[in-house]
Design an enzyme around this catalytic site. Structure first.
Site, PDB file in Angstrom:
ATOM      1  CG  ASP A 179     -37.178 -46.502 127.184  1.00 41.18           C
ATOM      2  OD1 ASP A 179     -37.979 -45.605 127.513  1.00 41.18           O
ATOM      3  OD2 ASP A 179     -36.472 -46.434 126.162  1.00 41.18           O
ATOM      4  CG  ASP A 196     -41.138 -43.705 122.553  1.00 44.45           C
ATOM      5  OD1 ASP A 196     -41.465 -42.613 123.046  1.00 44.45           O
ATOM      6  OD2 ASP A 196     -41.972 -44.517 122.120  1.00 44.45           O
ATOM      7  CB  CYS A 255     -42.734 -34.708 137.687  1.00 46.54           C
ATOM      8  SG  CYS A 255     -41.764 -35.592 136.446  1.00 46.54           S
TER       9      CYS A 255
HETATM   10  O1  LIG Z   1     -37.748 -43.604 125.557  1.00 45.86           O
HETATM   11  P1  LIG Z   1     -39.046 -43.264 126.302  1.00 45.86           P
HETATM   12  O2  LIG Z   1     -38.803 -42.835 127.754  1.00 45.86           O
HETATM   13  O3  LIG Z   1     -40.080 -44.393 126.191  1.00 45.86           O
HETATM   14  O4  LIG Z   1     -39.697 -41.991 125.530  1.00 45.86           O
HETATM   15  C1  LIG Z   1     -38.879 -41.004 124.935  1.00 45.86           C
HETATM   16  C2  LIG Z   1     -39.848 -40.009 124.327  1.00 45.86           C
HETATM   17  O5  LIG Z   1     -40.669 -39.463 125.331  1.00 45.86           O
HETATM   18  C3  LIG Z   1     -39.157 -38.820 123.707  1.00 45.86           C
HETATM   19  O6  LIG Z   1     -38.251 -38.269 124.659  1.00 45.86           O
HETATM   20  C4  LIG Z   1     -37.719 -37.041 124.187  1.00 45.86           C
HETATM   21  O7  LIG Z   1     -36.857 -36.514 125.197  1.00 45.86           O
HETATM   22  P2  LIG Z   1     -37.371 -35.267 126.109  1.00 45.86           P
HETATM   23  O8  LIG Z   1     -38.533 -35.803 126.952  1.00 45.86           O
HETATM   24  O9  LIG Z   1     -37.798 -34.165 125.188  1.00 45.86           O
HETATM   25  O10 LIG Z   1     -36.148 -34.906 126.977  1.00 45.86           O
HETATM   26  C5  LIG Z   1     -36.917 -37.247 122.900  1.00 45.86           C
HETATM   27  O11 LIG Z   1     -35.799 -38.058 123.205  1.00 45.86           O
HETATM   28  C6  LIG Z   1     -37.774 -37.941 121.850  1.00 45.86           C
HETATM   29  O12 LIG Z   1     -36.977 -38.307 120.742  1.00 45.86           O
HETATM   30  C7  LIG Z   1     -38.421 -39.176 122.415  1.00 45.86           C
HETATM   31  O13 LIG Z   1     -39.366 -39.703 121.481  1.00 45.86           O
HETATM   32 MG   LIG Z   2     -36.259 -44.700 124.987  1.00 40.13          MG
HETATM   33 ZN   LIG Z   3     -43.384 -36.935 135.574  1.00 38.78          ZN
END
Ligand SMILES: O=P(O)(O)OC[C@@H](O)[C@H]1O[C@@H](OP(=O)(O)O)[C@@H](O)[C@@H](O)[C@@H]1O
Ligand SMILES: [Mg+2]
Ligand SMILES: [Zn+2]
Length: 178
Positions: free
Chosen positions: A8, A10, A98
Site C-alpha cells: 500500500d 499512503d 469499480c
Molecule cells: O493508503 P492508500 O490506499 O495508498 O491511499 C489512501 C488515500 O487514498 C486516502 O484514502 C482516503 O480514504 P477514502 O478513499 O476517502 O475512503 C483517506 O483515508 C485518506 O486519508 C487517504 O489519504
Molecule cells: Mg494506506
Molecule cells: Zn477503482
C-alpha cells in the site's frame, strides 16, 4: 519464482493525511521506507504498489500530480540503488462501484497477472483494514504496519493470520533476513 512484495502507499511508504496527499510537496517518505524498498530490491525482491487514490475522483489532484509523486518515489529509491516495480492505483470514489478500490482485490490481481505469479501467500503490506481484507480475499498474506492509520487499524477486527510489524523497515528486515 519471482519474489514479489506488494505495498500500500499512503501510511506505509509515505506519511498519510486525512486531508489526502494532494501534491508532491505533501508526499513525504516515512523514515526508513525508501531505504527499505531499495534494500528489498537489491536483495532480489520485486516491489509493487497498490494504492487507493479517491482524491482523483474527488478532484483534489489530477493524474499528472499522482504520476509526479510516483516519479519522485522512483527517483528516491533509485538514488539508493533500488527500483520500484509496477504501481497500480484506483482513481475512483467509494460510490463508483469499480473493481479496483480496496478492499476489493482488483489491483492485486492486476499486479499478479503482470508478473505472472499466483497471489497465494504473497505479502501485501498496508495500514488500513481494507488493505488487509483485499489481501485475504485472494489468499495473499495480510501484513499490517503501525505507521499511518496502522495503530488505529490494529484495534479493529483483523483478518485471521494478519502479521503485524512496526513499519516497512521491519517488514524488509524480516523478508531479507529470513
Ligand atoms: O493508503 P492508500 O490506499 O495508498 O491511499 C489512501 C488515500 O487514498 C486516502 O484514502 C482516503 O480514504 P477514502 O478513499 O476517502 O475512503 C483517506 O483515508 C485518506 O486519508 C487517504 O489519504
Ligand atoms: Mg494506506
Ligand atoms: Zn477503482
Amino acid at each position: 519464482m519471482l519474489k514479489l512484495l506488494i505495498l500500500d502507499r499512503d501510511g506505509v511508504i509515505n506519511y498519510d493525511s486525512d486531508a489526502y496527499i494532494k501534491s508532491v510537496a505533501e508526499w513525504i517518505p516515512l523514515p526508513g521506507s525508501i531505504e527499505a524498498i531499495a534494500q528489498l530490491s537489491k536483495a532480489g525482491w520485486t516491489v509493487a504498489i497498490a494504492t487507493n487514490q479517491s482524491g482523483i475522483a474527488r478532484g483534489y489532484y489530477d493524474i499528472a500530480t499522482l504520476d509526479a509523486m510516483h516519479a519522485r518515489l522512483r527517483t528516491l529509491v533509485a538514488e539508493q540503488g533500488g527500483e520500484v516495480g509496477l504501481v497500480v492505483y484506483c482513481p475512483h470514489g467509494p460510490d463508483d462501484g469499480c473493481d479496483c478500490r480496496k478492499p476489493k482485490p482488483g489491483m492485486l490481481k492486476i499486479i499478479a497477472e503482470h508478473y505472472k505469479v499466483p497471489l497465494a501467500g504473497i505479502w501485501f503490506v498496508g495500514d488500513s483494514l481494507g488493505d488487509l481484507e483485499a489481501a485475504k480475499a485472494v489468499d495473499s498474506q495480510p501484513v499490517l504496519v503501525k505507521t499511518g492509520k496502522g495503530e488505529k487499524t490494529q484495534a479493529k477486527n483483523l483478518p485471521v493470520g494478519t502479521l503485524i510489524f512496526d513499519d516497512l523497515a521491519a517488514v524488509a528486515a524480516e523478508l531479507i533476513n529470513n
